[in-house]
Design a protein around this motif. Structure first.
Motif, mmCIF file in Angstrom:
data_model
loop_
_atom_site.group_PDB
_atom_site.id
_atom_site.type_symbol
_atom_site.label_atom_id
_atom_site.label_comp_id
_atom_site.label_asym_id
_atom_site.label_seq_id
_atom_site.Cartn_x
_atom_site.Cartn_y
_atom_site.Cartn_z
ATOM 1 N N THR A 54 13.613 2.991 43.007
ATOM 2 C CA THR A 54 12.528 3.651 42.289
ATOM 3 C C THR A 54 11.428 2.646 41.974
ATOM 4 O OG1 THR A 54 13.516 3.219 40.120
ATOM 5 C CG2 THR A 54 14.081 5.309 41.182
ATOM 6 N N LYS A 55 10.256 3.183 41.709
ATOM 7 C CA LYS A 55 9.185 2.346 41.177
ATOM 8 C C LYS A 55 8.647 3.058 39.951
ATOM 9 C CE LYS A 55 5.352 4.037 43.916
ATOM 10 N NZ LYS A 55 4.359 3.781 44.930
ATOM 11 N N GLY A 56 8.372 2.288 38.929
ATOM 12 C CA GLY A 56 7.879 2.852 37.684
ATOM 13 C C GLY A 56 6.550 2.252 37.290
ATOM 14 N N LEU A 57 5.717 3.078 36.724
ATOM 15 C CA LEU A 57 4.483 2.640 36.077
ATOM 16 C C LEU A 57 4.602 3.102 34.633
ATOM 17 C CD1 LEU A 57 1.680 3.448 38.683
ATOM 18 C CD2 LEU A 57 2.526 1.211 37.987
ATOM 19 N N ASN A 127 -1.050 -0.735 29.938
ATOM 20 C CA ASN A 127 -0.993 0.354 30.914
ATOM 21 C C ASN A 127 -0.629 -0.141 32.307
ATOM 22 O OD1 ASN A 127 -2.103 2.455 29.084
ATOM 23 N ND2 ASN A 127 -3.867 1.092 29.091
ATOM 24 N N GLY A 128 0.049 0.726 33.046
ATOM 25 C CA GLY A 128 0.364 0.424 34.439
ATOM 26 C C GLY A 128 1.347 -0.708 34.599
ATOM 27 N N VAL A 129 2.332 -0.792 33.695
ATOM 28 C CA VAL A 129 3.370 -1.823 33.785
ATOM 29 C C VAL A 129 4.280 -1.440 34.954
ATOM 30 C CG1 VAL A 129 5.298 -2.921 32.607
ATOM 31 C CG2 VAL A 129 3.252 -2.258 31.309
ATOM 32 N N SER A 130 4.267 -2.221 36.022
ATOM 33 C CA SER A 130 5.012 -1.850 37.226
ATOM 34 C C SER A 130 6.371 -2.523 37.291
ATOM 35 C CB SER A 130 4.203 -2.185 38.490
ATOM 36 O OG SER A 130 4.064 -3.573 38.637
ATOM 37 N N GLN A 131 7.359 -1.724 37.644
ATOM 38 C CA GLN A 131 8.719 -2.216 37.871
ATOM 39 C C GLN A 131 9.324 -1.482 39.057
ATOM 40 O OE1 GLN A 131 10.730 -1.684 34.024
ATOM 41 N NE2 GLN A 131 10.808 -3.893 33.898
ATOM 42 N N ARG A 132 10.153 -2.184 39.780
ATOM 43 C CA ARG A 132 10.889 -1.590 40.911
ATOM 44 C C ARG A 132 12.376 -1.829 40.705
ATOM 45 N NH1 ARG A 132 7.801 -0.009 45.138
ATOM 46 N NH2 ARG A 132 5.655 -0.785 45.165
ATOM 47 N N SER A 133 13.144 -0.856 41.119
ATOM 48 C CA SER A 133 14.608 -1.034 41.092
ATOM 49 C C SER A 133 15.147 -0.758 42.478
ATOM 50 C CB SER A 133 15.249 -0.077 40.089
ATOM 51 O OG SER A 133 15.130 1.246 40.541
ATOM 52 N N CYS A 134 16.236 -1.394 42.798
ATOM 53 C CA CYS A 134 16.859 -1.214 44.106
ATOM 54 C C CYS A 134 18.224 -0.578 43.970
ATOM 55 C CB CYS A 134 17.011 -2.549 44.826
ATOM 56 S SG CYS A 134 15.412 -3.338 45.093
#
Length: 134
Positions: A54-57, A127-134
């Motif tokens: 997933t990717k989160g903002l 705002n727009g703090v991006s994170q990705r999970s695998c």
């Protein structure tokens, strides 16, 4: 990394700013040290990147509280933080390596309350703090 890890980095960064009396990792029920900062998850968007990732903002909300006792004095206490807090956060846009980047910081100057104490201060939105999970 988790969003809570990003919040903990935000609070550590703000806690190191001269004049901040407290910046706990989690919002306390009661506090009597002013000015203090509290940060929490404010919402966001989570998208599927792939079936397993997933990717989160996200939005991280920061509240800077000064006890409301004498308005001219209270404003003089809180005023410098409009420069120092964003500058400290923008110096490390990965929030200690906990996020990809963040897009911007917006804010409002507003009356607030913590527990039963009337306060005044800033509410910042990272705002727009991006994170990705695998």
């Amino acid at each position: 990394m988790t969003l809570q890890a990003a919040i903990e980095d935000v609070q550590a960064t703000i806690g190191a700013i001269s004049g901040i009396k407290a910046a706990p990792s989690y919002a306390p029920e009661k506090i009597n040290e002013y000015p203090f900062s509290v940060a929490y998850m404010g919402g966001g968007l989570i998208d599927f990147d792939t079936p397993s990732a997933t990717k989160g903002l996200h939005i991280i909300v920061i509240e800077l509280h000064v006890a409301r006792k004498d308005l001219p004095n209270d404003i003089s206490i809180v005023a410098p933080f409009i420069d120092s807090i964003p500058a400290a956060l923008m110096a490390d846009p990965t929030l200690g390596g906990t996020v990809g980047l963040f897009e911007n910081i917006t804010y409002e100057f507003t009356p607030m309350q913590w527990d039963a104490v009337e306060t005044i201060g800033y509410r910042f939105f990272i705002n727009g703090v991006s994170q990705r999970s695998c």
